[in-house]
Scaffold this motif. Structure first.
Motif, PDB file in Angstrom:
ATOM      1  N   GLU A  46       0.818  -1.202   0.000  1.00 49.52           N
ATOM      2  CA  GLU A  46       0.000   0.000   0.000  1.00 49.52           C
ATOM      3  C   GLU A  46       0.857   1.259   0.000  1.00 49.52           C
ATOM      4  O   GLU A  46       0.371   2.342  -0.282  1.00 49.52           O
ATOM      5  N   ASP A  60      -0.226  -7.287  -4.926  1.00 50.83           N
ATOM      6  CA  ASP A  60      -1.578  -7.244  -5.468  1.00 50.83           C
ATOM      7  C   ASP A  60      -2.336  -6.057  -4.873  1.00 50.83           C
ATOM      8  O   ASP A  60      -1.766  -5.254  -4.141  1.00 50.83           O
ATOM      9  N   THR A  61      -3.611  -5.945  -5.181  1.00 53.04           N
ATOM     10  CA  THR A  61      -4.398  -4.799  -4.714  1.00 53.04           C
ATOM     11  C   THR A  61      -4.615  -4.800  -3.201  1.00 53.04           C
ATOM     12  O   THR A  61      -5.014  -3.787  -2.639  1.00 53.04           O
TER      13      THR A  61
END
Length: 72
Positions: A46, A60-61
């Protein structure tokens, strides 16, 4: 030890086994655009965008690794 790591000019980011950031030195916070320590741990993905040798995103997200980190 955090005081010593804060003096290092290279960015240092330490995560736990779930990839939550537990420590960032001043250089890492500056690189991530953070003025102060965060109150709650965030996942490394993040904060930073990394790509592997083929240009594929490492995280990944959800901020979790999506590739075999040995390929980096």
């Amino acid at each position: 030890m955090a005081h010593v790591l804060d003096q290092v000019s290279d960015a240092i980011l330490v995560t736990d086994a779930d990839w939550r950031v537990r420590y960032m030195n001043d250089a890492a916070r500056k690189l991530a655009g953070m003025a102060a320590r965060t109150a709650s741990p965030v996942r490394a993905g993040e904060l930073i965008n990394l790509a592997d040798t083929r240009g594929e995103p490492v995280f990944d997200t959800n901020g979790l690794p999506r590739v075999d980190l040995d390929r980096l």
